[in-house]
Design an enzyme around this catalytic site. Structure first.
Site, PDB file in Angstrom:
ATOM      1  N   TYR A  53       0.888  -1.248   0.123  1.00  0.00           N
ATOM      2  CA  TYR A  53       0.031   0.161  -0.116  1.00  0.00           C
ATOM      3  C   TYR A  53       0.733   1.027  -0.109  1.00  0.00           C
ATOM      4  O   TYR A  53       2.057   1.356   0.641  1.00  0.00           O
ATOM      5  CB  TYR A  53      -0.802   0.137   1.243  1.00  0.00           C
ATOM      6  N   LEU A 216     -18.589  -2.034   1.205  1.00  0.00           N
ATOM      7  CA  LEU A 216     -19.412  -1.142   0.724  1.00  0.00           C
ATOM      8  C   LEU A 216     -19.596  -1.234  -0.958  1.00  0.00           C
ATOM      9  O   LEU A 216     -20.045  -0.232  -1.443  1.00  0.00           O
ATOM     10  CB  LEU A 216     -19.421   0.275   1.293  1.00  0.00           C
ATOM     11  N   GLY A 218     -17.273  -0.736  -3.347  1.00  0.00           N
ATOM     12  CA  GLY A 218     -16.552   0.361  -3.752  1.00  0.00           C
ATOM     13  C   GLY A 218     -17.414   1.613  -3.574  1.00  0.00           C
ATOM     14  O   GLY A 218     -17.357   2.347  -4.727  1.00  0.00           O
ATOM     15  N   LEU A 220     -20.719   1.719  -3.709  1.00  0.00           N
ATOM     16  CA  LEU A 220     -22.308   1.659  -4.441  1.00  0.00           C
ATOM     17  C   LEU A 220     -23.062   1.405  -3.161  1.00  0.00           C
ATOM     18  O   LEU A 220     -24.368   1.926  -3.326  1.00  0.00           O
ATOM     19  CB  LEU A 220     -22.065   0.364  -4.894  1.00  0.00           C
ATOM     20  N   GLY A 222     -22.921   2.913  -0.302  1.00  0.00           N
ATOM     21  CA  GLY A 222     -22.588   4.112   0.488  1.00  0.00           C
ATOM     22  C   GLY A 222     -23.855   5.256   0.263  1.00  0.00           C
ATOM     23  O   GLY A 222     -24.858   5.056  -0.354  1.00  0.00           O
TER      24      GLY A 222
END
Length: 325
Positions: A53, A216, A218, A220, A222
């Site tokens: 990351y 969630l 990506g 969608l 939320g």
């Protein structure tokens, strides 16, 4: 905050896991520090990261977390820290071993790098970020057990494994009298229910705690999905949103009737599954973190669970009943 055992271990972790993938990319160091401080204050003790990351600078996220630990205040002591290994760290010293994979050579080198960046001498949960079918479990369990024996790592987990991968890993561990995997990090949400076929049943059977990533879907699931704000993740998913607009509108209406946000209902639905340890929340701001804390308090009724399955149908049953007579 509520706490559960990580799989079949005695380790207690918060029912929300703080995901740090945004740190160093869409979230700068200062805001990342604020998020981690707020998480600890709220009782979130389970932090997840990965050595890859950090966007263009692999390892940058671990460096941010390490700087936060170095601020003191028992920050490191209060965190159950999970990181991952598998990807290319773009280290020229790796030479031909830089490609994604899980050789003992690479795992050892990359663990040393993670410890250095995180400014710690141990990792509570060390996870394989993906399965590597070219490497034998003889090699994997030998190197992982050496870390456990030295106290560098407490537990071993996996990510993106199929159900049969989990079962094979546990069988090979049992043959060596080892604890084996204690967690599986897997993509799972109301919009991605395939894991109910085999991964979740296998994990539950073997006492492997499931940690859900992308809970969630990506963004969608939320609050901003139907009216995405400029710069939000939802704004990048307009095609997917339009394809699912009828579903998402029904979902938004149900959540409104419940008096809860879409994201918190989606998280509460995950937490209602007995195979679940914790979904990973990946806040970009402290405000997003605080808003997510409500999820652990929501208890969904049986009628609500049925309606959610009507809106977002899953396989219905685990394998093989889902696709056999």
């Amino acid at each position: 905050m509520k706490y559960v055992n990580l799989g079949r271990t005695g380790l207690k972790v918060s029912q929300l896991c703080l995901g740090t993938m945004n740190f160093g990319q869409s979230t700068d160091e200062k805001e990342a520090f604020r998020i981690m401080d707020a998480a600890l204050d709220a009782g979130v003790n389970f932090f997840d990261t990965a050595n890859g990351y950090g966007g263009e600078k692999r390892g940058h996220t671990e460096e941010i977390i390490g700087k936060w630990f170095a601020k003191g205040g028992n920050r490191r002591e209060r965190v159950v820290l999970a990181t991952k290994v598998y990807g290319d760290m773009q280290d020229p010293n790796d030479g031909p071993n830089s490609e994604s994979g899980l050789s003992a050579y690479k795992i050892r080198r990359h663990l040393e790098g993670s410890l250095r960046r995180l400014k710690t001498d141990h990792i509570e949960l060390y996870q394989m970020h993906h399965v590597d079918l070219s490497v034998s479990w003889d090699e994997l369990w030998e190197v992982f057990q050496s870390f456990v024996q030295k106290g560098t790592v407490d537990y071993i987990g996996s990510s993106n494994f199929a159900g049969w991968h989990l079962t094979l890993a546990q069988a090979e561990a049992k043959a060596r009298n080892l604890l084996g995997l204690v967690s599986e990090q897997h993509k799972y949400s109301l919009l991605c229910r395939e894991p109910e076929l085999e991964v979740l049943p296998a994990a539950k059977h073997h006492g492997i705690g499931v940690v859900a990533w992308s809970p969630l879907a990506g963004g969608l699931l939320g609050e901003n999905a139907l009216n995405p704000q400029k710069g939000s993740r939802s704004a990048q998913e307009t095609q997917a949103i339009e394809a699912r607009r009828p579903q998402l509108e029904r979902f938004a209406s149900l959540c409104s009737d419940l008096g809860e946000t879409q994201s918190n209902v989606a998280l509460a639905w995950l937490l209602a599954n007995p195979a679940m340890t914790a979904p990973i929340i990946g806040p970009r701001t402290q405000e997003q973190l605080v808003n997510s804390l409500r999820a652990v308090e929501i208890v969904l009724t049986e009628a609500t669970m049925v309606e959610l399955s009507n809106i977002f149908p899953g396989p219905g049953k685990p394998a093989p009943e889902a696709y056999a007579w």
